[in-house]
Write a protein that holds these residues in place. Structure first.
Motif, mmCIF file in Angstrom:
data_model
loop_
_atom_site.group_PDB
_atom_site.id
_atom_site.type_symbol
_atom_site.label_atom_id
_atom_site.label_comp_id
_atom_site.label_asym_id
_atom_site.label_seq_id
_atom_site.Cartn_x
_atom_site.Cartn_y
_atom_site.Cartn_z
ATOM 1 N N VAL A 1 86.120 10.983 70.179
ATOM 2 C CA VAL A 1 84.718 11.327 70.417
ATOM 3 C C VAL A 1 83.861 10.172 69.896
ATOM 4 N N ARG A 2 82.587 10.215 70.210
ATOM 5 C CA ARG A 2 81.726 9.087 69.845
ATOM 6 C C ARG A 2 80.380 9.552 69.326
ATOM 7 N N ILE A 3 79.861 8.765 68.380
ATOM 8 C CA ILE A 3 78.498 8.921 67.884
ATOM 9 C C ILE A 3 77.813 7.573 68.062
ATOM 10 N N SER A 4 76.866 7.520 68.986
ATOM 11 C CA SER A 4 76.175 6.259 69.271
ATOM 12 C C SER A 4 74.799 6.557 69.831
ATOM 13 N N SER A 5 74.092 5.496 70.201
ATOM 14 C CA SER A 5 72.758 5.669 70.782
ATOM 15 C C SER A 5 72.825 6.310 72.165
ATOM 16 N N ALA A 6 74.022 6.367 72.749
ATOM 17 C CA ALA A 6 74.171 6.944 74.089
ATOM 18 C C ALA A 6 74.298 8.461 74.050
ATOM 19 N N GLU A 7 74.499 9.032 72.847
ATOM 20 C CA GLU A 7 74.678 10.479 72.738
ATOM 21 C C GLU A 7 73.401 11.164 72.245
ATOM 22 N N THR A 8 73.187 12.391 72.716
ATOM 23 C CA THR A 8 72.062 13.198 72.253
ATOM 24 C C THR A 8 72.419 13.784 70.891
ATOM 25 N N PRO A 9 71.423 14.287 70.144
ATOM 26 C CA PRO A 9 71.735 14.932 68.858
ATOM 27 C C PRO A 9 72.766 16.048 68.987
ATOM 28 N N ASN A 10 72.664 16.848 70.066
ATOM 29 C CA ASN A 10 73.634 17.929 70.255
ATOM 30 C C ASN A 10 75.037 17.381 70.487
ATOM 31 N N GLN A 11 75.130 16.300 71.260
ATOM 32 C CA GLN A 11 76.441 15.698 71.523
ATOM 33 C C GLN A 11 77.048 15.111 70.246
ATOM 34 N N ALA B 1 76.478 16.259 67.232
ATOM 35 C CA ALA B 1 76.903 17.417 66.434
ATOM 36 C C ALA B 1 78.234 17.963 66.954
ATOM 37 N N GLU B 2 78.383 17.999 68.270
ATOM 38 C CA GLU B 2 79.633 18.481 68.869
ATOM 39 C C GLU B 2 80.791 17.550 68.535
ATOM 40 N N ALA B 3 80.521 16.252 68.504
ATOM 41 C CA ALA B 3 81.571 15.290 68.165
ATOM 42 C C ALA B 3 82.060 15.506 66.737
ATOM 43 N N LEU B 4 81.128 15.673 65.813
ATOM 44 C CA LEU B 4 81.497 15.914 64.412
ATOM 45 C C LEU B 4 82.265 17.229 64.272
ATOM 46 N N GLU B 5 81.847 18.251 65.009
ATOM 47 C CA GLU B 5 82.516 19.550 64.945
ATOM 48 C C GLU B 5 83.949 19.450 65.477
ATOM 49 N N ALA B 6 84.137 18.645 66.513
ATOM 50 C CA ALA B 6 85.480 18.481 67.073
ATOM 51 C C ALA B 6 86.418 17.826 66.058
ATOM 52 N N ILE B 7 85.893 16.867 65.288
ATOM 53 C CA ILE B 7 86.703 16.235 64.241
ATOM 54 C C ILE B 7 87.001 17.242 63.129
ATOM 55 N N ARG B 8 85.984 17.989 62.732
ATOM 56 C CA ARG B 8 86.159 18.975 61.647
ATOM 57 C C ARG B 8 87.212 20.019 61.999
ATOM 58 N N SER C 1 72.547 5.432 59.003
ATOM 59 C CA SER C 1 71.800 6.666 58.746
ATOM 60 C C SER C 1 72.449 7.429 57.592
ATOM 61 N N GLU C 2 71.673 7.675 56.532
ATOM 62 C CA GLU C 2 72.230 8.360 55.364
ATOM 63 C C GLU C 2 72.716 9.771 55.691
ATOM 64 N N PRO C 3 71.989 10.566 56.493
ATOM 65 C CA PRO C 3 72.528 11.883 56.858
ATOM 66 C C PRO C 3 73.869 11.774 57.597
ATOM 67 N N MET C 4 73.996 10.753 58.448
ATOM 68 C CA MET C 4 75.257 10.584 59.168
ATOM 69 C C MET C 4 76.371 10.180 58.205
ATOM 70 N N GLN C 5 76.031 9.393 57.202
ATOM 71 C CA GLN C 5 77.038 9.006 56.200
ATOM 72 C C GLN C 5 77.571 10.240 55.476
ATOM 73 N N VAL C 6 76.668 11.148 55.145
ATOM 74 C CA VAL C 6 77.079 12.374 54.451
ATOM 75 C C VAL C 6 78.042 13.167 55.338
ATOM 76 N N GLU C 7 77.693 13.271 56.623
ATOM 77 C CA GLU C 7 78.536 14.023 57.565
ATOM 78 C C GLU C 7 79.919 13.398 57.689
#
Length: 557
Positions: free
Chosen positions: A94-104, A106-113, A129-135
């Protein structure tokens, strides 16, 4: 604790189970074992050599997810699609980048979890992004793979200031083991990668730099008409797809138009085009809709295409680093491919122009003064100094190298307590910039030496990257058709007498030496009666073996 034979067996079983690979490629197993032992690694492996497998196979065995940091979204997308084609959670990406929406995101992080995905692709900008680092830290990643790691180096052909903070960002997500990957890295670039990423107890693992299926050919062109005839002769001889590299944007457009008028299917690509047009040209080339892509060095990373049959340079590249990176895009399928360099003496002047002028000491001093007032984001620094994004990144890099910049958190920088006053920091930074420009000019000299040599080109190229090749490569023009006046290399001891040992015996390849004026250097290789040494302060120097021996110019370091 898992013994080495058992570890090797686990890796090979995982490669067969998940990817269907009956055997691993040469040079893959050792880095995989290093990753499995939870140690940092720096791997230099040519384009098409299977670098992605070095994190993909261990990633199926490690106790946590793998975070992959890559500079290009297009390159990420190709790798993600390849993993997801297997249709199994053990390989899902999965990916977290400028191409993904906030919902996408969140879904990527959930899939890893939830264990539904094992590989998380992202960019340095997202990690900032500090919030992303925490996640991401909460995911407890087992490995961070940094692809195209040379981008972190000021010496690399694709230097990107945004990569400078990666070492800090990786620490912010828990500092898992780091695997740095690149297709080309000369000794200064390797040192930069290790330092900036904070790699621990790392010895670079280098394999497969000698591409035996790639024929190296160089021709000096007395005029543009001759260069044109040699280029079109290549196109007429080889109907496969290829890339023509040129030095400037204008040259790309003009040559593409000239080729089109002559009946060839050509298009151009450079960094001055709109993002949409670049993406369109990129996709057209990947889909075999463009036979000849005329491009600047901006066309490169993300070209994951196996059937490029040739790469031509219609200008002298700025360094062997760039040259090796660019010709490495040909013949990725292992079939024969060609690399043709068509150069003129005038090309060198263009590259020296691109090395840039002197750094403005006042700009550096003003930036250092602002940093001493407290922590600032880069956006705030741009507003206060009037510097552009790239210039700001370069000046911050210089100040960081003279201990005048520290990162607070992940998004702010300031002058640390131990930083010298702004005026002194500026002088030190300017001196460092001058040193870097001196080294860069020496890289141009090495590129010219490669073009002019009448000996084996493969040996020259490998020596530049710090690799010793005792035998001629057998796949260059000088090996296939030795020039009439080409020197015959003597036996290793032929140059020595009882009273006057050869410099090659005094200073083995990769040994450290000292020069009275130039300081510390590393012996990279020998050609005929010459030796190449990489000095910390002045870059690459080619010295006469005889003179070094008779005058004792070098001493053991």
């Amino acid at each position: 604790m898992i013994t080495l034979p058992l570890l090797s067996s686990r890796i090979k079983r995982a490669a067969k189970k998940h990817f269907g690979w009956r055997t691993l490629r040469p040079g893959q197993l050792a880095p995989m074992k290093t990753v499995m032992k939870r140690r940092d690694a720096l791997v230099v492996m040519p384009t098409g050599g299977g670098k992605s497998a070095l994190y993909q196979v261990p990633g199926t065995l490690l106790p946590g997810p793998t975070v992959v940091i890559s500079p290009l979204l297009a390159l990420q997308q190709d790798q993600i699609a390849a993993l997801n084609e297997y249709g199994t959670p053990a390989l899902r990406a999965v990916r977290i980048s400028s191409a993904e929406t906030p919902n996408q995101k969140a879904e990527a992080l959930e899939a890893i979890r939830n264990g539904e995905a094992r590989f998380l692709f992202t960019t340095p900008e997202q990690l900032a992004s500090e919030p992303m680092q925490v996640e991401i830290r909460a995911l407890r990643p087992a490995l961070v793979a940094v692809d195209e790691a040379h981008c972190i180096s000021a010496w690399g052909p694709d230097f990107r200031p945004d990569f400078l903070a990666l070492g800090h960002l990786i620490r912010a997500i828990g500092r898992p083991p780091v695997l740095a990957l690149t297709a080309t890295a000369s000794p200064p670039v390797r040192d930069d990668i290790i330092k900036r990423l904070g790699l621990r107890e790392v010895k670079p693992m280098i394999s497969g730099l000698d591409r035996s299926n790639l024929f190296l050919e160089v021709a000096y062109c007395p005029d543009e008409n001759y260069r044109w005839r040699r280029l079109t002769a290549l196109l007429d001889e080889d109907e496969g797809l290829g890339i023509v590299y040129v030095a400037t944007r204008r040259a790309a457009e003009e040559l593409a138009e000239k080729l089109t008028d002559a009946g060839y299917e050509a298009a151009y690509y450079h960094g001055g085009m709109s993002g949409g047009m670049r993406e369109e040209r990129h996709e057209a080339f990947l889909a075999d809709k463009v036979q000849v892509m005329v491009a600047t060095s901006a066309f490169g990373m993300g070209i994951d295409k196996p059937n490029i049959r040739w790469v031509a340079h219609v200008a002298l590249p700025d360094s062997p680093d760039s040259y090796f990176q660019e010709i490495g895009r040909a013949g990725r399928d292992g079939a024969p491919a060609r690399a043709l360099l068509l150069w003129r003496a005038e090309d060198e002047n263009i590259q020296r122009y691109f090395t840039g002028g002197a750094v403005d000491e006042k700009e550096v001093r003003d930036l250092a003064a602002v940093l001493r007032t407290g922590a600032h984001t880069k956006a705030e620094l741009r507003e206060k100094t009037g510097l552009g994004t790239r210039k700001l990144g370069q000046l911050l890099a210089l100040l960081e190298q003279v201990d005048s910049v520290a990162t607070i958190g992940t998004t702010k920088v300031l002058a640390p307590n131990y930083a010298p006053p702004a005026a002194e920091a500026a002088k030190l930074a300017v001196a460092e910039a001058e040193r870097q420009q001196t080294v860069q000019r020496s890289r141009i000299d090495m590129m010219r030496a490669f073009a002019q040599t009448r000996s084996c080109r493969g040996q020259i190229l490998l020596a530049y990257f710090g690799e010793h090749a005792p035998e001629p490569c057998g796949h260059c023009d000088n090996c296939l058709n030795p020039p009439a006046d080409a020197p015959v290399s003597p036996a290793p001891s032929a140059a020595a007498t009882a009273d006057e040992p050869a410099a090659a015996e005094l200073f083995p390849v990769h040994s450290t030496v000292l020069h009275q004026e130039w300081g510390t250097g590393m012996v990279l290789g020998y050609e005929e009666d010459k030796m190449t040494v990489l000095f910390d302060t002045v870059g690459y120097k080619t010295l006469s073996v005889t003179v070094v021996s008779k005058r004792s110019l070098l001493t053991p370091g």
